[in-house]
Design an enzyme around this catalytic site. Structure first.
Site, PDB file in Angstrom:
ATOM      1  N   GLY A 199       0.838  -1.186   0.000  1.00  0.00           N
ATOM      2  CA  GLY A 199       0.000   0.000   0.000  1.00  0.00           C
ATOM      3  C   GLY A 199       0.871   1.233   0.000  1.00  0.00           C
ATOM      4  N   ILE A 247       2.201   5.090   1.251  1.00  0.00           N
ATOM      5  CA  ILE A 247       2.690   5.602   2.534  1.00  0.00           C
ATOM      6  C   ILE A 247       1.486   5.985   3.398  1.00  0.00           C
ATOM      7  CG2 ILE A 247       4.089   7.369   3.657  1.00  0.00           C
ATOM      8  CD1 ILE A 247       5.563   7.673   0.937  1.00  0.00           C
ATOM      9  N   ALA A 295      -0.940   3.846   4.415  1.00  0.00           N
ATOM     10  CA  ALA A 295      -2.147   3.056   4.119  1.00  0.00           C
ATOM     11  C   ALA A 295      -2.515   2.101   5.245  1.00  0.00           C
ATOM     12  CB  ALA A 295      -1.960   2.274   2.815  1.00  0.00           C
ATOM     13  N   LYS A 310      -0.489  -0.678   6.156  1.00  0.00           N
ATOM     14  CA  LYS A 310      -0.065  -2.053   5.849  1.00  0.00           C
ATOM     15  C   LYS A 310       0.702  -2.712   6.998  1.00  0.00           C
ATOM     16  CE  LYS A 310       3.629   0.008   3.063  1.00  0.00           C
ATOM     17  NZ  LYS A 310       3.078   1.388   3.188  1.00  0.00           N
ATOM     18  N   THR A 311       1.528  -1.931   7.705  1.00  0.00           N
ATOM     19  CA  THR A 311       2.275  -2.504   8.818  1.00  0.00           C
ATOM     20  C   THR A 311       1.350  -2.840   9.981  1.00  0.00           C
ATOM     21  OG1 THR A 311       4.243  -1.252   8.184  1.00  0.00           O
ATOM     22  CG2 THR A 311       4.195  -2.149  10.415  1.00  0.00           C
ATOM     23  N   TYR A 327      13.695  13.467   1.963  1.00  0.00           N
ATOM     24  CA  TYR A 327      12.524  14.339   2.023  1.00  0.00           C
ATOM     25  C   TYR A 327      12.904  15.822   2.071  1.00  0.00           C
ATOM     26  CZ  TYR A 327       9.366  10.400   2.549  1.00  0.00           C
ATOM     27  OH  TYR A 327       8.644   9.256   2.324  1.00  0.00           O
ATOM     28  N   ASP A 358       4.928  -6.799   5.219  1.00  0.00           N
ATOM     29  CA  ASP A 358       4.250  -5.530   4.945  1.00  0.00           C
ATOM     30  C   ASP A 358       4.823  -4.848   3.702  1.00  0.00           C
ATOM     31  OD1 ASP A 358       6.685  -4.602   5.874  1.00  0.00           O
ATOM     32  OD2 ASP A 358       5.814  -3.120   7.255  1.00  0.00           O
ATOM     33  N   GLU A 379       8.213  13.033   7.256  1.00  0.00           N
ATOM     34  CA  GLU A 379       7.130  12.757   6.299  1.00  0.00           C
ATOM     35  C   GLU A 379       6.146  13.917   6.161  1.00  0.00           C
ATOM     36  OE1 GLU A 379       6.587   7.895   6.751  1.00  0.00           O
ATOM     37  OE2 GLU A 379       5.182   9.248   7.741  1.00  0.00           O
TER      38      GLU A 379
END
Length: 377
Positions: A185, A187, A189, A191-192, A221, A260, A321
């Site tokens: 998925g 960033i 989403a 999944k982890t 970033y 993940d 992020e």
């Protein structure tokens, strides 16, 4: 993701269709409180502490993200829903359903409304025997005695007769038929979170991406043009090393592997972040590595719209992020969907999770499991 709490509940009923009431109660607990992992044999036992019809009793073990107080609130709500009427301090009474919190992790709690572990569990065969069924190695957190010691020492002489079995809700979802499942998925989403929860509930070995250890990620970033290539190369090397090691090591105590990420995400991100000449070189190296990597038996893509992704990224608060732009997330989603369309031999399941919260809403988690179950069937 924070590990889920392990909770043991004792259920009893001596009014109405007792077995049916227990089954309804278990389903409600599974839907509203947490994932029911294991259910004991159902025992018919005499009323304890008063004269009445015999009870059907069982115990269950569930995983939940709720606090002990929240579990109690939900339990009382379910009792009321199933017709339980609590009348003041009139002592033991017949009831359609009785749900007691026996244990909550290794928590020891003594308040006016809640005592954990249950203070009378060691005096009741109808609690001890079902408890042994679901956790034979359980140790009382204050008495420091095993469940077998408690059973041998109890003064309760009442006879508990095994009468029925109730299958655990997860028994109908045979994830163990797969050796390797990958959740993917964008960033943020989830999944982890989902991978960790499924691993705990289904006894799977986890392979979780080690993004937090990458020294180039915060730099990327801040200055994408400068750090894109070393970032993608370091991710590729680390993912290859991790998957090669973890997928090759069979764990005798786990039923399957759940990850993940899938290593192909390296190419998806590289295509977005790298300049054209860098991407050509990267693609060549990736193709050599990719041929050697095991492919997942099931690839689940968690689709989430960009607005929700930005909300999740802000909520989890990783400083590096916070400046991710919507356009970047859109490109990642497009990259994943293009990859999925191009795969002819990959067993793919796409689930839209834009309106779901696996942690706060048990029903959302069960929806995902139901989608996976349909894919298996």
């Amino acid at each position: 993701m924070k590990s889920q709490h392990q909770v043991i509940l004792s259920l009893g009923s001596n009014q109405g269709s007792r077995l049916e009431v227990l089954q309804q109660c278990i389903q409600l607990l599974h839907q509203e409180v947490g994932t029911v992992i294991k259910i004991s044999t159902v025992y018919e036992t005499p009323a304890w502490g008063f004269v009445s019809d015999s009870f059907y009793n069982c115990a269950l073990w569930l995983h939940t993200s709720f606090s002990a107080v929240k579990v109690l609130q939900q339990v009382l709500k379910i009792e009321k829903q199933l017709g339980r009427v609590r009348v003041g301090d009139q002592g033991y009474q017949s009831r359609t359903i009785d749900i007691d919190i026996i244990a909550f992790d290794d928590l020891v709690l003594d308040t006016e409304k809640l005592n954990i572990p249950h203070p009378l569990l060691q005096e009741r065969n109808f609690v001890l025997l079902p408890l042994r069924d679901i956790q034979s190695d359980w140790i009382h957190p204050t008495l420091k005695k095993s469940i077998n010691e408690l059973i041998s020492e109890t003064t309760d002489t009442s006879v508990c007769q095994a009468v029925a079995t109730i299958p655990a809700p997860l028994s109908g979802i045979p994830l163990e038929k797969f050796n390797y499942i990958a959740f993917e998925g964008n960033i943020g989403a989830g999944k982890t979170t989902l991978t960790s929860k499924i691993a705990e509930d289904f006894n799977a070995k986890t392979v979780l991406e080690r993004f937090a250890d990458n020294p180039f990620l915060p730099k990327f970033y801040k200055d994408q043009n400068r750090y894109a290539f070393p970032l993608e190369m370091s991710f590729l090397a680390d993912r290859y090393q991790q998957l090669s090691d973890d997928l090759a090591q069979f764990d005798l105590f786990k039923d399957f592997i759940v990850a993940d990420y899938h290593i192909f995400k390296s190419l998806i991100f590289a295509k977005i972040t790298l300049a054209e000449d860098e991407y050509r070189l990267y693609h060549t190296l990736f193709s050599i590595i990719y041929k050697e990597m095991p492919k997942p038996d099931l690839y689940v893509y968690l689709y989430q719209n960009t607005q929700r992704l930005l909300q999740n990224i802000k909520k989890r608060g990783r400083g590096y992020e916070q400046n991710i732009e919507a356009d970047y997330l859109d490109k990642i989603n497009t990259g994943y969907l293009d990859y999925i369309k191009s795969q002819q031999d990959l067993n793919v399941l796409i689930i839209d999770v834009s309106d779901l919260d696996f942690v706060k809403n048990q029903s959302d988690y069960l929806y995902v499991l139901h989608e996976i179950q349909k894919k298996i069937q």
